[in-house]
Design an enzyme around this catalytic site. Structure first.
Site, mmCIF file in Angstrom:
data_model
loop_
_atom_site.group_PDB
_atom_site.id
_atom_site.type_symbol
_atom_site.label_atom_id
_atom_site.label_comp_id
_atom_site.label_asym_id
_atom_site.label_seq_id
_atom_site.Cartn_x
_atom_site.Cartn_y
_atom_site.Cartn_z
ATOM 1 N N ASP A 196 0.850 -1.187 0.000
ATOM 2 C CA ASP A 196 0.000 0.000 0.000
ATOM 3 C C ASP A 196 0.887 1.238 0.000
ATOM 4 O O ASP A 196 2.084 1.154 0.291
ATOM 5 C CB ASP A 196 -0.875 0.029 1.266
ATOM 6 C CG ASP A 196 -1.927 -1.067 1.260
ATOM 7 O OD1 ASP A 196 -2.374 -1.437 0.175
ATOM 8 O OD2 ASP A 196 -2.287 -1.538 2.353
ATOM 9 N N ASP B 218 -5.166 -3.716 4.781
ATOM 10 C CA ASP B 218 -5.659 -3.267 6.090
ATOM 11 C C ASP B 218 -7.173 -3.372 6.246
ATOM 12 O O ASP B 218 -7.690 -3.307 7.342
ATOM 13 C CB ASP B 218 -5.219 -1.820 6.368
ATOM 14 C CG ASP B 218 -5.567 -0.870 5.230
ATOM 15 O OD1 ASP B 218 -6.575 -1.112 4.546
ATOM 16 O OD2 ASP B 218 -4.831 0.112 5.026
ATOM 17 N N ASP C 209 -9.601 -6.829 2.127
ATOM 18 C CA ASP C 209 -8.234 -7.228 1.785
ATOM 19 C C ASP C 209 -7.940 -8.662 2.220
ATOM 20 O O ASP C 209 -6.927 -9.240 1.820
ATOM 21 C CB ASP C 209 -7.214 -6.292 2.457
ATOM 22 C CG ASP C 209 -7.126 -4.947 1.764
ATOM 23 O OD1 ASP C 209 -7.341 -4.910 0.540
ATOM 24 O OD2 ASP C 209 -6.834 -3.948 2.439
#
Length: 889
Positions: free
Chosen positions: A328, A633, A637
């Site tokens: 990310d 997170d 996901d």
């Protein structure tokens, strides 16, 4: 204090019966209740006791054979042999106990580190505490992605949906509310005002009071039916297990053959029996799994000190092979310290000053300080950001801190700089909330102010623009034209190109008689007000970590929900090499083969959702050699985290669901921590490989030696207790010390280990070659020097020579490529100490008079030592020279 059927009571009745309120318990009262009711833990099975661990050391088949051998020796009058075998068995058991007990403690410590957290209200203040510290009467705050920590009676809810499949088997999420149920007996699946421990909040948010904890929860009551999964073994452990069994069968066959043939040619059958068992014990690496577990556990504890909590021990082995990191952007490559820097509204761009989360700073327009209260549009933009928000900021020890999402925190700070405060919140009556999710990319809160219902909406600017048909200009609502939309998109691109994260703000006045707030109605025909652009600066250490990845052969791919231009700007700044970027829309239009082809040059993905992550992962997975670490997170996901070779969740902004699906949790959400964890994974694996080679090499040379002497019909160069002494005592301490060897300097300059490569094959080949060299050295000393003396002295020479050669070898195997003659022997003090201890023990059984008759040893002269050292030095030099060739990657 425990109440029956809380679902059938009103909210006030439940709170009153539990002696609590919406402000929560006091800390003092919470402590009293924890003492009374215990911790919020489900006890599934009894912990293994230290005594049981100790006695388990005697349950191994070969150890049982040694016990029988000791008993047989005792009854046949071989008292000294019986005592020595018994002493060696006890010492071996103590060492085995130490290893297993330490491993158990280390694993328990890891479980504590990875234990879930929950947000409660105590003394009227929101606090994050370990879930096991929750007690009856606590007020718990929960939202999308949380795992419910106890059985809870809901007292407030907003679009709350819960996955109760753990209890009901029903995969569809269940809507929840706070309404009292009239029936006294209601099935779990129909208790709509209850949330149960272990279930998952899939949508919305809520507030509830704890009515049951630990074994008194619904899941606790059926805990006897739930068995904790056995720890999964690493690929290497599985290979070692198979290898041990194969070697075991062969060696036991040879031992039986040795015993039968030895008896036939009139060797003492008791001696041959003990010799056969001793050889089997020395050859089979039955202690390796425990040593591997201990080394993994100690290594994982080291990782935890570097902010990486490994939830599954077996994943450490995989970490060392990672060659792709899908990461990310926000909070991982960046600091996750959002700060609004630019605001666009009313065709004006305002700059916002100030540092961090402190609500102080000026607004600048045309180079001059500007009063935000003088511009209706600016004030409205800030108002929407302030109220369409679920976070808060608090001052602790003269430092401002965000509770909640940093992006929302930044919006609160920018509004507070313009004069908004908590008193304003009291004027706005919250009616309803449509939560943010990664698919919708927006959030709505509906308030009633002076009788007027108004929806405040914030989200991705392109989404908000598409939902808007009006725009606020000079405080008046006007039609939003396609031309204006294009101009606003250019502003978004300009902000994004400067690495700003942009959120659009809009509102809609709703009819007074509207009571059902459907997103498809509420979030249409909005009035677009403005945008806030916030900076989230890259972490200083990320650039260096990315350079380390490059040297280590690890590819880094950024996957973010942010704008393409923002993602590209951050990628350039931190040093991610990228020829081309793709968005979620691009992915939707690409086939699997097209994506696979594109991945050869794409390292930045923007505007993606969790489903896209799975698609990217699958395309990367098509190449067998790829071992992929994936960060995440959110609730959605979880599939990507589970399917990745290493799923990595965030601790600060990660949901409970993401953490539960992951193999590793980043305590600080920092990309550099992933790189450190991979480095530590390579280090741990390297050490495991070293002590396996050490133990196997030590075992092979003794088998070759005894079998050769037997075939040549010359006296066997060892007596059984000497073999046991070398393998169970002398070798044990150095092997453990190799498990804590420092990492080699070039460990992150090597290419990742190919998981398809049969590592055990490399280890066995090296162990066989080194074992043969050891054998030739020892046999040379025995045949051409030792046998010139009486048999006890000849055996003593071989006994000492074998031990010393293994201690030399421990120093050689410390470094895979570097010669032992170019390393500092004092660098690993544990190994140095282990070698000294083994040497002292060896000298003890050779030179101490009362030990000599037991081990059939005699004192050696200086010449004897010179011969031994010369031969061993020659042998170890040859092994040291061959080492880089045999252990090449």
């Amino acid at each position: 204090m425990v109440i029956q059927n809380p679902y059938s009571l009103s909210i006030q009745e439940v709170l009153s019966n539990l002696g609590t309120s919406k402000k929560g318990l006091s800390e003092e009262e919470a402590k009293k209740r924890i003492e009374k009711h215990g911790l919020n833990k489900i006890i599934v099975k009894k912990k293994i006791t230290p005594l049981k661990i100790f006695f388990n050391q005697f349950t191994n088949f070969l150890v049982l054979l040694l016990i029988i051998a000791s008993i047989v020796s005792f009854f046949l009058g071989e008292l000294s042999d019986a005592i020595v075998i018994a002493v060696i068995l006890i010492l071996n058991a103590v060492m085995g106990f130490f290893q297993e007990y330490k491993a158990e403690k280390a694993i328990d410590a890891l479980k504590e580190l990875a234990s879930p957290k929950a947000i409660v209200i105590r003394d009227g203040i929101k606090k994050e505490i370990p879930s096991e510290q929750i007690t009856i009467g606590d007020i718990v705050v929960f939202e999308e992605g949380n795992i419910v920590p106890a059985d809870i009676r809901i007292i407030e809810s907003s679009n709350l949906k819960v996955d109760e499949s753990i209890l009901t088997g029903e995969s569809t999420s269940v809507s929840k509310n706070s309404k009292k149920l009239s029936k006294q007996k209601v099935d779990i699946s129909d208790q709509k005002n209850m949330c149960f421990s272990g279930t998952i909040i899939t949508y919305g948010k809520g507030l509830g009071v704890v009515v049951a904890i630990g074994n008194e929860t619904q899941v606790g009551k059926i805990s006897k039916l739930i068995s904790e999964a056995k720890p999964k073994k690493t690929i290497l452990q599985q290979s070692i297990d198979k290898f041990s069994k194969a070697v075991g069968v062969i060696v036991i066959f040879l031992a039986i053959l040795l015993f039968i043939v030895g008896d036939m040619i009139e060797h003492n059958w008791v001696e041959m029996f003990i010799m056969s068992i001793s050889l089997a014990v020395s050859a089979i690496p039955e202690g390796l799994p425990a040593v591997i577990t201990l080394t993994l556990a100690i290594g994982v504890q080291r990782m935890s000190k570097r902010n990486a909590i490994v939830r599954r021990l077996y994943s450490v082995e995989t970490l060392g092979s990672v060659n792709i990191i899908c990461t990310d952007k926000t909070g991982t490559l960046t600091k996750n310290e959002m700060s609004v820097k630019k605001i666009w509204t009313n065709n004006k761009i305002f700059s916002v000053e100030g540092v961090g989360y402190e609500p102080k700073g000026d607004f600048i327009f045309n180079g001059e300080i500007f009063n935000p209260s003088k511009d209706f549009n600016l004030k409205k933009t800030l108002e929407i950001g302030f109220f369409c928000n679920n976070s808060s900021i608090v001052e602790e020890e003269n430092k401002w801190k965000i509770i909640g999402d940093p992006t929302e925190g930044a919006l609160i700070v920018s509004a507070m700089k313009a004069g908004f405060n908590e008193d304003d919140i009291k004027k706005y009556n919250l009616i309803h909330e449509i939560p943010f999710d990664s698919e919708r990319k927006r959030m709505t809160k509906i308030f009633s102010v002076s009788g007027q219902k108004t929806a405040f909406v914030k989200g991705a600017p392109d989404i908000i623009l598409e939902l808007s048909n009006k725009i606020l200009i000079d405080g008046k609502e006007k039609k939003l034209t396609p031309k204006q939309k294009e101009e606003i998109k250019k502003i978004v691109d300009k902000f994004a190109g400067n690495a700003l994260r942009v959120l659009g703000m809009a509102y809609k006045k709703l009819p007074k008689n509207m009571h059902k707030f459907d997103s498809e109605v509420v979030e249409q025909e909005l009035v677009f007000v403005g945008m806030q652009g916030m900076i989230d600066p890259p972490r200083e250490e990320v650039k260096e970590s990315l350079e380390v990845c490059k040297q280590a052969g690890i590819r880094v791919i950024m996957i973010t929900g942010d704008y393409k231009k923002t993602a590209e700007a951050i990628a350039r700044e931190v040093g991610i090499e990228n020829k081309r970027s793709l968005t979620g829309d691009d992915l939707n239009q690409m086939s699997a083969s097209e994506l696979k082809k594109a991945l050869k040059e794409v390292n930045v993905f923007a505007r993606v959702n969790p489903e896209h992550k799975v698609k990217i992962l699958q395309a990367l997975r098509d190449e067998d050699k790829n071992i992929i670490a994936m960060t995440g997170d959110g609730v959605n996901d979880a599939p990507a985290l589970k399917n990745a070779d290493i799923g990595i969740s965030m601790n600060i902004k990660g949901t409970d669901v993401a953490k539960a699906a992951s193999d590793m949790i980043l305590v600080d959400d920092n990309f550099s921590t992933i790189v450190k964890a991979i480095e530590e994974g390579r280090h741990i694996f390297s050490n495991i490989k070293k002590f396996i080679i050490f133990l196997l090499t030590s075992n092979f040379d003794e088998i070759f030696l005894v079998l050769t002497a037997f075939l040549l019909k010359i006296p066997i160069p060892f007596i059984p207790i000497q073999i046991l002494w070398i393998n169970l005592i002398t070798d044990g301490f150095p092997a453990l010390a190799l498990g804590v060897e420092r990492e080699e300097k070039d460990i992150m300059k090597k290419q990742p280990r190919d998981p398809r490569k049969n590592l055990l094959k490399t280890i066995i080949i090296f162990a066989l070659v080194a074992g043969l060299i050891d054998f030739f050295a020892t046999f040379f000393v025995y045949l051409y020097y030792g046998l010139k003396f009486p048999i006890n002295k000849a055996r003593t020479i071989v006994f000492v020579e074998s031990m010393l050669l293994e201690l030399f070898f421990a120093f050689s195997i410390r470094k895979e490529k570097q010669s032992m003659f170019r390393t500092n022997p004092f660098e690993n003090l544990q190994l140095f100490g282990a070698v000294i201890l083994s040497l002292i023990l060896q000298l003890f059984v050779v030179y101490v008079p009362f030990m000599q008759p037991i081990f059939k040893t005699v004192s050696l002269s200086g010449i004897d030592w010179l011969v031994i050292i010369f031969v061993d030095f020659t042998a170890i030099t040859i092994i040291d020279m061959l080492k880089p060739l045999l252990l090449r990657d």
